[in-house]
Motif scaffolding. Structure first.
Motif, PDB file in Angstrom:
ATOM      1  N   LEU A 200      30.280  39.029 -19.209  1.00  0.00           N
ATOM      2  CA  LEU A 200      30.670  40.363 -19.644  1.00  0.00           C
ATOM      3  C   LEU A 200      29.457  41.271 -19.806  1.00  0.00           C
ATOM      4  CD1 LEU A 200      32.505  42.550 -20.847  1.00  0.00           C
ATOM      5  CD2 LEU A 200      32.345  41.336 -23.052  1.00  0.00           C
ATOM      6  N   MET A 201      28.405  40.763 -20.453  1.00  0.00           N
ATOM      7  CA  MET A 201      27.221  41.587 -20.681  1.00  0.00           C
ATOM      8  C   MET A 201      26.546  41.956 -19.357  1.00  0.00           C
ATOM      9  SD  MET A 201      27.525  41.993 -23.820  1.00  0.00           S
ATOM     10  CE  MET A 201      26.082  43.032 -24.080  1.00  0.00           C
ATOM     11  N   TYR A 202      26.598  41.063 -18.381  1.00  0.00           N
ATOM     12  CA  TYR A 202      26.032  41.380 -17.071  1.00  0.00           C
ATOM     13  C   TYR A 202      26.826  42.497 -16.402  1.00  0.00           C
ATOM     14  CZ  TYR A 202      24.283  40.956 -12.329  1.00  0.00           C
ATOM     15  OH  TYR A 202      23.734  41.229 -11.098  1.00  0.00           O
ATOM     16  N   ALA A 203      28.156  42.470 -16.587  1.00  0.00           N
ATOM     17  CA  ALA A 203      28.997  43.527 -16.015  1.00  0.00           C
ATOM     18  C   ALA A 203      28.667  44.876 -16.660  1.00  0.00           C
ATOM     19  CB  ALA A 203      30.470  43.187 -16.213  1.00  0.00           C
ATOM     20  N   ILE A 204      28.463  44.875 -17.983  1.00  0.00           N
ATOM     21  CA  ILE A 204      28.092  46.113 -18.676  1.00  0.00           C
ATOM     22  C   ILE A 204      26.727  46.591 -18.207  1.00  0.00           C
ATOM     23  CG2 ILE A 204      27.542  47.120 -20.933  1.00  0.00           C
ATOM     24  CD1 ILE A 204      29.588  45.190 -22.163  1.00  0.00           C
ATOM     25  N   LEU A 205      25.799  45.646 -18.049  1.00  0.00           N
ATOM     26  CA  LEU A 205      24.451  45.968 -17.588  1.00  0.00           C
ATOM     27  C   LEU A 205      24.484  46.608 -16.200  1.00  0.00           C
ATOM     28  CD1 LEU A 205      21.339  45.683 -17.946  1.00  0.00           C
ATOM     29  CD2 LEU A 205      21.553  43.433 -16.885  1.00  0.00           C
ATOM     30  N   THR A 206      25.314  46.066 -15.322  1.00  0.00           N
ATOM     31  CA  THR A 206      25.434  46.598 -13.969  1.00  0.00           C
ATOM     32  C   THR A 206      25.950  48.033 -13.989  1.00  0.00           C
ATOM     33  OG1 THR A 206      25.868  44.375 -13.091  1.00  0.00           O
ATOM     34  CG2 THR A 206      26.510  46.237 -11.712  1.00  0.00           C
ATOM     35  N   LEU A 207      26.862  48.313 -14.910  1.00  0.00           N
ATOM     36  CA  LEU A 207      27.434  49.652 -15.021  1.00  0.00           C
ATOM     37  C   LEU A 207      26.466  50.646 -15.661  1.00  0.00           C
ATOM     38  CD1 LEU A 207      31.006  48.733 -16.323  1.00  0.00           C
ATOM     39  CD2 LEU A 207      30.451  49.574 -14.039  1.00  0.00           C
ATOM     40  N   SER A 208      25.687  50.189 -16.632  1.00  0.00           N
ATOM     41  CA  SER A 208      24.860  51.103 -17.431  1.00  0.00           C
ATOM     42  C   SER A 208      23.456  51.311 -16.889  1.00  0.00           C
ATOM     43  CB  SER A 208      24.763  50.598 -18.871  1.00  0.00           C
ATOM     44  OG  SER A 208      23.960  49.424 -18.949  1.00  0.00           O
ATOM     45  N   GLY A 209      22.912  50.301 -16.192  1.00  0.00           N
ATOM     46  CA  GLY A 209      21.550  50.394 -15.703  1.00  0.00           C
ATOM     47  C   GLY A 209      20.500  50.291 -16.785  1.00  0.00           C
ATOM     48  N   GLN A 210      20.876  49.767 -17.957  1.00  0.00           N
ATOM     49  CA  GLN A 210      19.918  49.632 -19.049  1.00  0.00           C
ATOM     50  C   GLN A 210      18.940  48.481 -18.815  1.00  0.00           C
ATOM     51  OE1 GLN A 210      23.509  49.695 -21.807  1.00  0.00           O
ATOM     52  NE2 GLN A 210      21.865  50.174 -23.247  1.00  0.00           N
ATOM     53  N   GLU A 211      17.876  48.485 -19.572  1.00  0.00           N
ATOM     54  CA  GLU A 211      16.998  47.324 -19.644  1.00  0.00           C
ATOM     55  C   GLU A 211      17.669  46.311 -20.565  1.00  0.00           C
ATOM     56  OE1 GLU A 211      12.594  46.044 -21.372  1.00  0.00           O
ATOM     57  OE2 GLU A 211      13.036  48.152 -20.965  1.00  0.00           O
ATOM     58  N   TYR A 212      17.672  45.042 -20.180  1.00  0.00           N
ATOM     59  CA  TYR A 212      18.341  44.007 -20.972  1.00  0.00           C
ATOM     60  C   TYR A 212      17.332  43.202 -21.775  1.00  0.00           C
ATOM     61  CZ  TYR A 212      21.134  39.947 -22.260  1.00  0.00           C
ATOM     62  OH  TYR A 212      21.764  38.965 -22.977  1.00  0.00           O
ATOM     63  N   VAL A 213      17.725  42.871 -23.012  1.00  0.00           N
ATOM     64  CA  VAL A 213      16.904  42.041 -23.893  1.00  0.00           C
ATOM     65  C   VAL A 213      17.743  40.851 -24.337  1.00  0.00           C
ATOM     66  CG1 VAL A 213      15.542  41.940 -26.016  1.00  0.00           C
ATOM     67  CG2 VAL A 213      15.681  44.088 -24.728  1.00  0.00           C
ATOM     68  N   ASP A 214      17.279  39.648 -24.044  1.00  0.00           N
ATOM     69  CA  ASP A 214      18.025  38.439 -24.384  1.00  0.00           C
ATOM     70  C   ASP A 214      17.778  38.058 -25.847  1.00  0.00           C
ATOM     71  OD1 ASP A 214      19.727  36.303 -23.985  1.00  0.00           O
ATOM     72  OD2 ASP A 214      18.134  34.967 -23.286  1.00  0.00           O
ATOM     73  N   GLN A 215      18.188  38.945 -26.715  1.00  0.00           N
ATOM     74  CA  GLN A 215      18.021  38.774 -28.154  1.00  0.00           C
ATOM     75  C   GLN A 215      19.086  39.618 -28.845  1.00  0.00           C
ATOM     76  OE1 GLN A 215      14.401  40.451 -29.959  1.00  0.00           O
ATOM     77  NE2 GLN A 215      14.150  38.559 -31.120  1.00  0.00           N
ATOM     78  N   TYR A 216      19.535  39.183 -30.019  1.00  0.00           N
ATOM     79  CA  TYR A 216      20.544  39.952 -30.732  1.00  0.00           C
ATOM     80  C   TYR A 216      19.949  41.257 -31.246  1.00  0.00           C
ATOM     81  CZ  TYR A 216      23.544  35.838 -30.537  1.00  0.00           C
ATOM     82  OH  TYR A 216      24.304  34.791 -30.106  1.00  0.00           O
ATOM     83  N   ALA A 217      20.727  42.331 -31.161  1.00  0.00           N
ATOM     84  CA  ALA A 217      20.240  43.661 -31.526  1.00  0.00           C
ATOM     85  C   ALA A 217      19.806  43.732 -32.985  1.00  0.00           C
ATOM     86  CB  ALA A 217      21.333  44.700 -31.252  1.00  0.00           C
ATOM     87  N   ALA A 218      20.560  43.095 -33.875  1.00  0.00           N
ATOM     88  CA  ALA A 218      20.222  43.153 -35.298  1.00  0.00           C
ATOM     89  C   ALA A 218      18.866  42.506 -35.569  1.00  0.00           C
ATOM     90  CB  ALA A 218      21.311  42.474 -36.121  1.00  0.00           C
ATOM     91  N   VAL A 219      18.569  41.422 -34.852  1.00  0.00           N
ATOM     92  CA  VAL A 219      17.284  40.736 -35.028  1.00  0.00           C
ATOM     93  C   VAL A 219      16.146  41.620 -34.536  1.00  0.00           C
ATOM     94  CG1 VAL A 219      15.907  38.739 -34.334  1.00  0.00           C
ATOM     95  CG2 VAL A 219      18.343  38.459 -34.852  1.00  0.00           C
ATOM     96  N   ALA A 220      16.338  42.214 -33.363  1.00  0.00           N
ATOM     97  CA  ALA A 220      15.303  43.081 -32.797  1.00  0.00           C
ATOM     98  C   ALA A 220      15.094  44.317 -33.659  1.00  0.00           C
ATOM     99  CB  ALA A 220      15.686  43.488 -31.380  1.00  0.00           C
ATOM    100  N   LYS A 221      16.176  44.854 -34.185  1.00  0.00           N
ATOM    101  CA  LYS A 221      16.077  46.044 -35.029  1.00  0.00           C
ATOM    102  C   LYS A 221      15.288  45.745 -36.300  1.00  0.00           C
ATOM    103  CE  LYS A 221      19.809  48.440 -35.268  1.00  0.00           C
ATOM    104  NZ  LYS A 221      21.157  48.957 -35.636  1.00  0.00           N
ATOM    105  N   ALA A 222      15.571  44.608 -36.912  1.00  0.00           N
ATOM    106  CA  ALA A 222      14.847  44.215 -38.126  1.00  0.00           C
ATOM    107  C   ALA A 222      13.378  43.969 -37.819  1.00  0.00           C
ATOM    108  CB  ALA A 222      15.487  42.970 -38.730  1.00  0.00           C
TER     109      ALA A 222
END
Length: 241
Positions: A200-222
């Motif tokens: 699913l995340m790969y499908a979203i990535l393909t649609l959005s063209g974002q840079e992907y980070v293999d880490q949870y957002a809350a962890v990276a934000k903290a």
């Protein structure tokens, strides 16, 4: 009633007029029956822009903090979100994930659209982060398709910390429904849940063209907050085309 008043009279027309969002792939959202719409989460505006362009009503699982704020402002915010059909979910404690799944399955059980952000929180820097497996659990238990969705331009329009959005081009892009029926009955298998979520995340990535980070957002934000870089790092986005 208030949901439709917001969508068709008060908020929806204003959002369309101001942002003039370009909608792509709307035909991929089924006209009836239960389904999950799973998207990236870049801005507070996402809560309103996606429902405004969908032909059907969609219910999101919203963080409980939107419903428990103090004072008059808190009560008005809670009223707004409840009237708009959003469901509060407590994200703290061991039972938080199970509570969200129960609420989501309740929506799907009524044959409705469920909106969810697999990252679990807004991206603080515009990148796409690792998805949580709750969406996979719900998709397999309910036996429903998952429609990937990409919000493009909302981070620039209203990045974290900005209360009033700026005018910026927005694209809302829906992908083809993902069918995970081949995994039916395997919702307790961790490897399966991770495989479904990553697809699913790969499908979203393909649609959005974002840079992907293999880490949870809350962890990276903290982590970035500790470094004092949370409000400084900005990563380039792919062009809207």
């Amino acid at each position: 009633m208030f949901y439709h008043l917001l969508k068709y009279v008060l908020l929806g027309p204003l959002l369309r007029l101001v942002f003039r969002p370009r909608i792509e792939g709307l035909e991929h959202v089924p006209s009836s029956g239960a389904a999950i719409v799973a998207g990236n989460h870049l801005s507070f505006s996402d809560h309103f822009l996606m429902p405004a362009v969908l032909k059907r009503r969609i219910t999101f699982l919203a963080k409980a903090e939107y419903f428990t704020g103090p004072g008059l402002k808190g009560r008005l915010t809670a009223f707004f979100f409840r009237s708009a059909g959003q469901i509060p979910v407590d994200r703290s404690g061991k039972e938080a994930g199970q509570a969200a799944i129960r609420e989501g399955l309740g929506v799907l059980g009524k044959g409705e659209l469920l909106g969810i952000y697999p990252e679990g929180t807004r991206s603080h820097d515009g990148r796409l982060y690792k998805g949580k497996v709750g969406v996979a659990v719900m998709a397999l238990k309910a036996g429903v398709p998952v429609i990937p969705c990409a919000m493009i331009g909302t981070f620039e329009a209203q990045p974290p910390g900005r209360k009033i959005p700026r005018i910026h081009p927005v694209v809302i892009r829906f992908g083809k429904p993902l069918d995970f029926s081949r995994y039916a009955g395997m919702e307790n298998e961790k490897a399966v849940l991770r495989a479904v979520t990553d697809e699913l995340m790969y499908a979203i990535l393909t649609l959005s063209g974002q840079e992907y980070v293999d880490q949870y957002a809350a962890v990276a934000k903290a982590r970035d907050a500790e470094r004092g870089a949370g409000d400084k790092r900005r990563f380039p986005r792919m062009p809207l085309g």
